[in-house]
Design a protein around this motif. Sequence first.
Motif, PDB file in Angstrom:
ATOM      1  N   LEU A 156       0.814  -1.705  -0.451  1.00 41.70           N
ATOM      2  CA  LEU A 156       0.116  -0.293  -0.111  1.00 41.70           C
ATOM      3  C   LEU A 156       1.135   1.947   0.131  1.00 41.70           C
ATOM      4  O   LEU A 156       0.483   2.229  -0.762  1.00 41.70           O
ATOM      5  CB  LEU A 156      -1.558  -0.159   1.209  1.00 41.70           C
ATOM      6  N   ASN A 157       2.048   1.374   0.752  1.00 41.67           N
ATOM      7  CA  ASN A 157       2.731   2.932   0.461  1.00 41.67           C
ATOM      8  C   ASN A 157       3.335   2.496  -0.294  1.00 41.67           C
ATOM      9  O   ASN A 157       3.540   3.538  -0.878  1.00 41.67           O
ATOM     10  CB  ASN A 157       4.291   1.955   2.028  1.00 41.67           C
ATOM     11  N   LEU A 158       3.683   1.536  -0.916  1.00 46.60           N
ATOM     12  CA  LEU A 158       4.973   1.754  -2.435  1.00 46.60           C
ATOM     13  C   LEU A 158       3.766   2.288  -3.040  1.00 46.60           C
ATOM     14  O   LEU A 158       3.951   2.468  -4.062  1.00 46.60           O
ATOM     15  CB  LEU A 158       5.022   0.053  -3.045  1.00 46.60           C
ATOM     16  N   PHE A 159       2.306   1.896  -3.142  1.00 46.53           N
ATOM     17  CA  PHE A 159       1.783   2.280  -4.413  1.00 46.53           C
ATOM     18  C   PHE A 159       1.591   4.174  -4.341  1.00 46.53           C
ATOM     19  O   PHE A 159       1.270   4.081  -4.727  1.00 46.53           O
ATOM     20  CB  PHE A 159      -0.033   1.352  -4.239  1.00 46.53           C
ATOM     21  N   ASN A 162       4.763   5.752  -5.016  1.00 48.83           N
ATOM     22  CA  ASN A 162       4.840   5.153  -6.325  1.00 48.83           C
ATOM     23  C   ASN A 162       4.147   6.009  -7.608  1.00 48.83           C
ATOM     24  O   ASN A 162       3.707   7.357  -8.339  1.00 48.83           O
ATOM     25  CB  ASN A 162       4.951   4.275  -6.861  1.00 48.83           C
ATOM     26  N   VAL A 163       2.469   6.509  -6.803  1.00 46.17           N
ATOM     27  CA  VAL A 163       1.228   6.840  -7.767  1.00 46.17           C
ATOM     28  C   VAL A 163       1.071   8.114  -7.224  1.00 46.17           C
ATOM     29  O   VAL A 163       1.136   9.048  -8.206  1.00 46.17           O
ATOM     30  CB  VAL A 163      -0.066   6.071  -8.032  1.00 46.17           C
ATOM     31  N   PHE A 164       1.115   8.342  -6.396  1.00 47.91           N
ATOM     32  CA  PHE A 164       0.991   9.445  -6.111  1.00 47.91           C
ATOM     33  C   PHE A 164       1.779  10.679  -5.096  1.00 47.91           C
ATOM     34  O   PHE A 164       1.269  12.155  -4.614  1.00 47.91           O
ATOM     35  CB  PHE A 164      -0.346   9.575  -3.988  1.00 47.91           C
ATOM     36  N   GLY A 165       2.558  10.370  -4.818  1.00 47.56           N
ATOM     37  CA  GLY A 165       4.078  10.644  -4.876  1.00 47.56           C
ATOM     38  C   GLY A 165       3.908  10.993  -3.289  1.00 47.56           C
ATOM     39  O   GLY A 165       4.791  12.095  -2.394  1.00 47.56           O
ATOM     40  N   MET A 166       3.460  10.140  -2.356  1.00 51.03           N
ATOM     41  CA  MET A 166       3.287  10.063  -1.007  1.00 51.03           C
ATOM     42  C   MET A 166       4.477   9.907   0.264  1.00 51.03           C
ATOM     43  O   MET A 166       5.288   9.015  -0.272  1.00 51.03           O
ATOM     44  CB  MET A 166       1.731   9.953  -0.156  1.00 51.03           C
ATOM     45  N   GLU A 167       4.392  10.307   0.887  1.00 43.06           N
ATOM     46  CA  GLU A 167       5.124  10.245   1.979  1.00 43.06           C
ATOM     47  C   GLU A 167       4.318   8.866   2.506  1.00 43.06           C
ATOM     48  O   GLU A 167       3.509   8.312   3.110  1.00 43.06           O
ATOM     49  CB  GLU A 167       5.938  11.092   3.368  1.00 43.06           C
ATOM     50  N   PRO A 168       5.435   7.727   3.309  1.00 43.77           N
ATOM     51  CA  PRO A 168       5.243   6.420   4.382  1.00 43.77           C
ATOM     52  C   PRO A 168       4.554   6.568   5.183  1.00 43.77           C
ATOM     53  O   PRO A 168       4.306   7.505   5.846  1.00 43.77           O
ATOM     54  CB  PRO A 168       6.277   5.934   3.860  1.00 43.77           C
ATOM     55  N   ILE A 169       3.781   6.092   5.021  1.00 43.31           N
ATOM     56  CA  ILE A 169       2.665   5.851   6.299  1.00 43.31           C
ATOM     57  C   ILE A 169       2.774   4.765   7.023  1.00 43.31           C
ATOM     58  O   ILE A 169       2.792   3.677   6.734  1.00 43.31           O
ATOM     59  CB  ILE A 169       1.201   6.310   6.061  1.00 43.31           C
TER      60      ILE A 169
END
Length: 318
Positions: A156-159, A162-169
Motif C-alpha cells: 500500500l505504501n509503495l502504491f 509511486n502513484v501519488f508521491g506520498m510519504e510512507p505512512i
Amino acid sequence: MSLEKKKSEQVQVPKLRGSKQRHFRRYWQLYAMMALPIVYFIVFKYVPMFGNILAFRRYSPGKGPYGVSWVGFKYFERFMKDPAFWRAFRNTFIISFMNLIINFPIPIIFAILLNEVRHVRFKKVVQTVSYMPRFISTVVVFAILGELLSPSSGLLNLFLQNVFGMEPIYFMNEPQYFRWLYVLTDTWQFTGWTAIIYLAAITGISADLFEAAQIDGANRLKQIIHVTIPSILPTIMVMLILNVGRMLSLGFEKVLLMYTPSNSSVSDIIDTLVYRTGLSNQNYSYATAIGLFSGIIGVVLVSTSNTLSKKFTGDGIY
C-alpha cells in the motif's frame, strides 16, 4: 378422592417413568455427546464466576484464593474515578459501535446476494473462499497486515508513493487508522463465516412464498424485501441481540497485537486494561472489579435489546 381416580394416578406414574426410560435408552448417544460441552461450561464458565468475590475483597497472593479481608465497593469507587478506565470504556464502546454498524449488516447483504446466484459451482466457490479467512490465526492475520502496510516495503505504501508521491505512512502505529483497521480486518475475516447462518435461514424459507410473490408480479428485489428479509428477521434479531451483548468484549488478542505506545490513546480497551492491571501490575481485586462491571453492563445490554426486540418485532432469545 374416588377409588377409580387413585387407581388411574397409580397407573400414570409408572407409565411416565417408563416413557422417560425408553426415551433415554433411545437417545442415549445424544445425551452422551452433550456431556462434554456441559462439563466444559461448568468448569470454565460457571466455576470461575465464584472468583468475582475478589471484586469485594482484598487479595494477597499466597493467603487464600478468595482474599483476606472484605472491602465492599472500594475497588468499584476507585475505577469510577480513574481516567484510564473511562478512556478504555470510551475506546471499547466506539470500536464496538463501529463494528456493529459496519459488520452486522454486511454478512446479511452478502448472504442475500449469494443466495441470488444461480450458477451453483460459482456460488460454492465464492462461499468457500469467503469463509476460509475464519480459519486463519489472528497472529497470522496481523503478520500479513503488517507486511502489507509496512512503511518501507508494504504494497500500500509503495502504491501511494509511486502513484501519488506520498510519504510512507506507518498505518499500524498511527491512532487515526487503528479503529478502521480493526473493523475492516473483522469484515474480511468473519463476513463469510457469519453469512453461513443467514444462508441456512434463507434455505429454510418455503418456496411457495416466492412462487406466490412471483404470481403477484414481484421482481427479485421485491421478493427480497417482502419475502426473504421478513422470513429471516427472527435470525437477524437473535444475532443482533448477541452482538449487542458482546459490545464490551472485543477481541483481546487482536487488540493486544495491534497495541503500540503511539496508538494507546485509542487502542486501550477494557480487556487490555484488565490484563495490564491484573497480570502486569498484580492488582487482582481491582482488575476483577473492572471485569465484573463490564459483565454486568453486558447483561443489561442483552436484556434491554431482547426486550426491545420482542416489543417491536415479537422475536427474542428468551
